[in-house]
Design an enzyme around this catalytic site. Structure first.
Site, PDB file in Angstrom:
ATOM      1  N   HIS A 144     -93.269  51.792  -9.042  1.00  0.00           N
ATOM      2  CA  HIS A 144     -93.078  51.127  -7.751  1.00  0.00           C
ATOM      3  C   HIS A 144     -92.618  49.681  -7.884  1.00  0.00           C
ATOM      4  O   HIS A 144     -92.190  49.084  -6.894  1.00  0.00           O
ATOM      5  CB  HIS A 144     -94.378  51.186  -6.927  1.00  0.00           C
ATOM      6  CG  HIS A 144     -94.563  52.487  -6.210  1.00  0.00           C
ATOM      7  ND1 HIS A 144     -94.699  53.675  -6.871  1.00  0.00           N
ATOM      8  CD2 HIS A 144     -94.625  52.784  -4.887  1.00  0.00           C
ATOM      9  CE1 HIS A 144     -94.852  54.649  -5.996  1.00  0.00           C
ATOM     10  NE2 HIS A 144     -94.810  54.146  -4.785  1.00  0.00           N
ATOM     11  N   SER A 154     -87.574  53.685  -7.693  1.00  0.00           N
ATOM     12  CA  SER A 154     -87.097  54.907  -8.337  1.00  0.00           C
ATOM     13  C   SER A 154     -85.671  54.751  -8.823  1.00  0.00           C
ATOM     14  O   SER A 154     -84.857  54.072  -8.198  1.00  0.00           O
ATOM     15  CB  SER A 154     -87.180  56.080  -7.356  1.00  0.00           C
ATOM     16  OG  SER A 154     -88.513  56.338  -6.977  1.00  0.00           O
ATOM     17  N   LYS A 210     -88.760  67.176   1.319  1.00  0.00           N
ATOM     18  CA  LYS A 210     -88.082  67.752   0.157  1.00  0.00           C
ATOM     19  C   LYS A 210     -89.096  68.187  -0.905  1.00  0.00           C
ATOM     20  O   LYS A 210     -88.949  69.256  -1.519  1.00  0.00           O
ATOM     21  CB  LYS A 210     -87.112  66.722  -0.420  1.00  0.00           C
ATOM     22  CG  LYS A 210     -86.080  67.311  -1.371  1.00  0.00           C
ATOM     23  CD  LYS A 210     -84.991  66.293  -1.677  1.00  0.00           C
ATOM     24  CE  LYS A 210     -83.879  66.920  -2.521  1.00  0.00           C
ATOM     25  NZ  LYS A 210     -82.780  65.976  -2.769  1.00  0.00           N
ATOM     26  N   ASP A 211     -90.125  67.368  -1.136  1.00  0.00           N
ATOM     27  CA  ASP A 211     -91.183  67.756  -2.063  1.00  0.00           C
ATOM     28  C   ASP A 211     -91.934  68.977  -1.543  1.00  0.00           C
ATOM     29  O   ASP A 211     -92.377  69.825  -2.330  1.00  0.00           O
ATOM     30  CB  ASP A 211     -92.161  66.596  -2.273  1.00  0.00           C
ATOM     31  CG  ASP A 211     -91.613  65.537  -3.217  1.00  0.00           C
ATOM     32  OD1 ASP A 211     -90.795  65.894  -4.083  1.00  0.00           O
ATOM     33  OD2 ASP A 211     -91.995  64.363  -3.074  1.00  0.00           O
ATOM     34  N   GLU A 258     -99.844  77.966 -28.724  1.00  0.00           N
ATOM     35  CA  GLU A 258     -99.298  78.281 -27.416  1.00  0.00           C
ATOM     36  C   GLU A 258     -97.815  77.911 -27.379  1.00  0.00           C
ATOM     37  O   GLU A 258     -97.347  77.039 -28.113  1.00  0.00           O
ATOM     38  CB  GLU A 258    -100.044  77.501 -26.326  1.00  0.00           C
ATOM     39  CG  GLU A 258    -101.422  78.071 -26.013  1.00  0.00           C
ATOM     40  CD  GLU A 258    -101.362  79.285 -25.099  1.00  0.00           C
ATOM     41  OE1 GLU A 258    -100.744  80.300 -25.491  1.00  0.00           O
ATOM     42  OE2 GLU A 258    -101.941  79.242 -24.008  1.00  0.00           O
TER      43      GLU A 258
END
Length: 426
Positions: A219, A223, A247-248, A291
């Site tokens: 922040h 971004s 959108k998220d 894994e």
């Protein structure tokens, strides 16, 4: 990042005014993920994976806490408590499968998030600290996932713990004492299981703390975006809410469909069959493998088969395995290109595509038996992996001629129409 045109939080209700004066939590939320946080208007769907990573972390913490209520870190009963949770506890099967597949989902999201950062230059100034904290998060995830894989105390859990902790013995002088200190003895047993359970429970909260720092650091400069250019005017940004919240939300819906499909229809697909057998120190599995999300680094570890002068092959493998992640810390200084985004770097694009293919090859070889031709392929893929970051990337960034950048973020979205470019956002 606070822009002059960003909306300011002004509470109207008397209680909210009172709260804002004494504990400005609503203001913090408003400025962090609300209308007060302005973001570039051209973010594509690859930017949704940061939010999805946070969602995965929350899912893992919630399901992990429930699983811990029914787990006993004792080698005599650990395997049985997992089976008891799945078979006898109300909704225990859902918690178990959601947690196990949630780890895989978390790593899928994180790998895409990291490679998005590779391509769009998210590690470049002024966001170096965001990137460095992200690498720390990934290392903590790897440690947490390894310890969690040991807890079911199946065959692959036990032998995986024995092999991975055995790597520390390759360190000269302090290796064997360090290995014994980690295990609490000479081999994985009750002491090791208790330690791994304690750390597996604790580390997700450490990760959560580093994630908060990661978001805080993000922040400050704001971004990044697919063009790699900075915000120049109000028309370059839109409020995070409602545009990117919506959108998220769409991305969460797609993620939930895929995640639930695994949990409900193929919950054991990604698990190794040997790990559904109780641990037996007297029976070594034919093919010990971690894994799937560890496979590329496991392939790099196994790529070293010959001693190099006085350096044992095992030690070189361990150093290379850890170095494969640690090299990411130096990316902001290895890539000296003035252009951030790979979209405007034609030569970089090709080498990035080769890196993606190389990583997929390492994934495959890491899960394959330690025999030819997989060992030789691992060696070639490992060589290219390090060459990409330490040789190719610095050279390309020095000699490459990037394409012309758009004048602004708005221009990259709406074209070169001057009236449209100067029109303020709604």
């Amino acid at each position: 990042m606070s822009f002059p045109w960003a909306k300011q939080y002004t509470p109207s209700h008397p209680f909210m005014k009172w709260m804002d004066e004494r504990l400005p939590l609503p203001r913090l939320v408003y400025n962090a993920v609300g209308s007060g946080y302005e973001v570039p208007r051209n973010l594509n769907y690859f930017w949704n994976f940061g939010f999805l990573a946070g969602l995965c972390l929350v899912l893992q913490i919630v399901t992990g806490i429930v699983m811990a209520m029914h787990y006993a870190a004792n080698t005599e009963v650990a395997f049985d408590t997992i089976e008891h949770t799945v078979r006898d506890v109300n909704w225990g099967w859902l918690m178990r499968y959601a947690h196990a597949n949630g780890a895989s989902a978390f790593f899928v999201v994180i790998y895409i998030h990291i490679f998005r950062g590779f391509f769009y230059g998210s590690y470049k100034a002024p966001r170096e600290m965001v990137w460095l904290l992200g690498v720390v998060i990934f290392l903590l995830m790897m440690a947490t996932a390894f310890m969690g894989y040991v807890l079911p105390w199946g065959q692959m859990s036990f032998w995986g713990a024995k092999v991975i902790t055995g790597l520390f013995s390759a360190i000269p002088f302090v290796g064997e004492p360090l290995q014994q200190w980690l295990l609490g003895g000479f081999a994985p047993d009750n002491a090791a299981l208790n330690r791994f359970f304690s750390l597996h429970y604790l580390l997700p909260f450490v990760i959560l703390g580093v994630v908060i720092l990661h978001i805080w650091a993000l922040h400050i400069p704001g971004s990044s975006n697919p063009t790699g250019i900075e915000v120049k005017s109000e028309s370059d940004t839109v409020p995070f809410y409602p545009y990117y919240v919506a959108k998220d939300g769409w991305a969460i819906g797609v993620f939930a469909i895929l995640y639930c499909a695994m949990v409900f229809f193929a919950p054991n697909y990604l698990g190794h069959p040997d790990n559904y057998i109780p641990a037996n120190p007297m029976s070594t599995p034919a093919h010990i493998v971690p894994e799937w999300y560890f496979w590329p680094f496991y392939a790099i570890l196994r790529a070293f088969t010959q001693d190099f002068f006085f350096i044992p092959a095992k030690l070189m493998g361990v150093l290379a395995m850890f170095g494969a992640i640690l090299v990411w810390f130096f990316l902001p200084w290895l890539d000296k290109s003035p252009v951030r985004s790979g979209a405007f770097r034609p030569v970089f694009k090709w080498f990035f595509a080769i890196l993606v293919v190389d990583m997929l090859v390492l994934f495959y070889c890491g899960g394959a038996p330690a025999e030819e031709p997989f060992v030789m392929i691992s060696q070639l893929a490992s060589f290219y992996y390090f060459a990409h970051f330490l040789i190719i990337l610095p050279i390309v960034s020095a000699i490459e001629k990037p394409k012309a950048l758009p004048f602004s973020i708005t221009e990259s979205v709406l074209g070169k129409d001057e009236d449209a470019a100067l029109e303020p956002s709604a």
